[in-house]
Design an enzyme around this catalytic site. Structure first.
Site, PDB file in Angstrom:
ATOM      1  CD  GLU A  74     -31.551 -46.675 -15.911  1.00 37.71           C
ATOM      2  OE1 GLU A  74     -31.249 -46.228 -17.109  1.00 37.71           O
ATOM      3  OE2 GLU A  74     -31.291 -45.803 -15.010  1.00 37.71           O
ATOM      4  CG  ASP A  94     -33.925 -44.611 -13.067  1.00 36.52           C
ATOM      5  OD1 ASP A  94     -32.722 -44.466 -13.017  1.00 36.52           O
ATOM      6  OD2 ASP A  94     -34.627 -44.524 -13.930  1.00 36.52           O
ATOM      7  CB  ILE A  96     -30.014 -40.416 -12.567  1.00 37.26           C
ATOM      8  CG1 ILE A  96     -28.847 -40.138 -11.567  1.00 37.26           C
ATOM      9  CG2 ILE A  96     -30.331 -38.983 -13.310  1.00 37.26           C
ATOM     10  CD1 ILE A  96     -27.526 -39.432 -12.088  1.00 37.26           C
ATOM     11  CB  THR A  99     -29.768 -40.440 -17.793  1.00 32.35           C
ATOM     12  OG1 THR A  99     -30.233 -41.605 -17.018  1.00 32.35           O
ATOM     13  CG2 THR A  99     -28.194 -40.452 -18.029  1.00 32.35           C
ATOM     14  CG  ASP A 242     -37.465 -46.022 -16.711  1.00 30.24           C
ATOM     15  OD1 ASP A 242     -36.570 -45.229 -16.047  1.00 30.24           O
ATOM     16  OD2 ASP A 242     -37.579 -46.754 -17.496  1.00 30.24           O
TER      17      ASP A 242
END
Length: 322
Positions: A74, A94, A96, A99, A242
């Site tokens: 990402e 990803d 985190i 977020t 994601d």
């Protein structure tokens, strides 16, 4: 090219735990200093220093272990690196997921590590360090989960798949997402109204789902469908990082994973369902619906029930191009 996928899975699990420690430490630092984020687009789409540091940690570890593998993350994507997904071994990360949750201290935060081999997602690892949830899967070998209360590996779904005779008994998930423009919000609102509204009380097309949950993390929505405690999750606007790991875990837990209306309608006509592979048009298509494994009912097979839920969803959904 020959590749030991079990070795890849074990490495990804170990890496997820290292990243989880970095996420926890980053959270402690952030709240201690009460700073640490900048706005990407609006207050619903935040990037943190921990995001970038965690992705760097993961990327460097992968390069050391597998120097010939490709990497899509990402934060590197946001920085302008846009590698094309090919048949080469590719990690999709990803650092985190969730977020905004991280920024607010809401514990539904995870590292999502997906691995694509010969164009198909085959390894998925999702670790939620504040919850202690670790979910992982390798294509063809099922999915498992560990938690602080159950440190032993338990297969997913956590209970035998139950029938789902009516959409009115379904606990579903969707997210508001970061696109809050008037046109998109109108489509989202009409869709949500049909999914949860009561037709008998005047909501045209209302399917009246039992309830709705929004966790703020696509990966953890996938996980909870794989666990069997959410019946379905739908969203438009996610990216491959994601959902890549979540797709593998959900698929190995017996879930049906489809993309856009057009792709789903085509999948429903195929002789083999749910699809055993996830094609790039689904993985990168930014439109996702996942339906849990469903047990056979008195007059309907579990697969037919999954198809029914997908049709119900897409009769209610208004699509847009994110």
């Amino acid at each position: 090219m020959s590749l030991d996928l079990q070795e890849v899975l074990d490495f990804a699990i170990s890496l997820s735990k290292q990243a989880g420690e970095a996420i926890v430490q980053g959270s402690e630092t952030r709240f201690k200093n009460a700073t640490g984020f900048d706005e990407k687009k609006n207050t619903a789409d935040l990037v943190t220093e921990t995001d970038q540091n965690t992705e760097k940690l993961v990327c460097e570890a992968i390069k050391d272990k597998y120097p010939d593998h490709k990497f899509i993350g990402e934060e590197t994507w946001a920085a302008g690196e846009h590698p094309t997904l090919t048949n080469e071994p590719t990690w999709i990360i990803d650092p985190i997921d969730g977020t905004t949750n991280f920024v607010k201290g809401f514990p539904f935060v995870c590292i999502s590590i997906g691995f694509v081999y010969e164009g198909d997602p085959v390894i998925g690892v999702i670790y939620a360090p504040f919850l202690g949830y670790l979910c992982a899967a390798k294509k063809g070998h099922g999915a498992f989960m560990t938690t602080p209360l159950h440190p032993e590996r338990r297969p997913l779904p956590l209970v035998a798949p139950q029938p789902l005779p009516s959409f009115k008994q379904a606990l579903i998930a969707f997210e508001w997402g970061s696109d809050r423009s008037a046109e998109v919000m109108e489509k989202k609102s009409r869709t949500y109204k049909r999914l949860v509204g009561d037709k008998q009380s005047g909501v045209e097309g209302g399917e009246m789902a039992l309830g709705v949950r929004s966790m703020g993390s696509a990966a953890l929505n996938f996980v909870h469908v794989a666990m069997g405690c959410l019946d379905a999750y739908w969203e438009i606007g996610c990216w491959a990082w994601d959902v890549c790991a979540g797709i593998v875990i959900a698929r190995e837990a017996g879930c049906a994973v489809v993309g856009s209306k057009a792709q789903a309608n085509n999948a429903l006509t195929q002789s083999s369902f749910p699809p055993a592979t996830t094609t790039p048009d689904v993985l990168t298509g930014r439109k996702y619906l996942v339906v849990r494994a469903i047990g056979d009912g008195n007059q309907e097979s579990g697969v037919d029930a999954q198809k029914r839920i997908i049709r119900t969803y897409y009769d209610a959904v208004e699509e847009w191009d994110p």
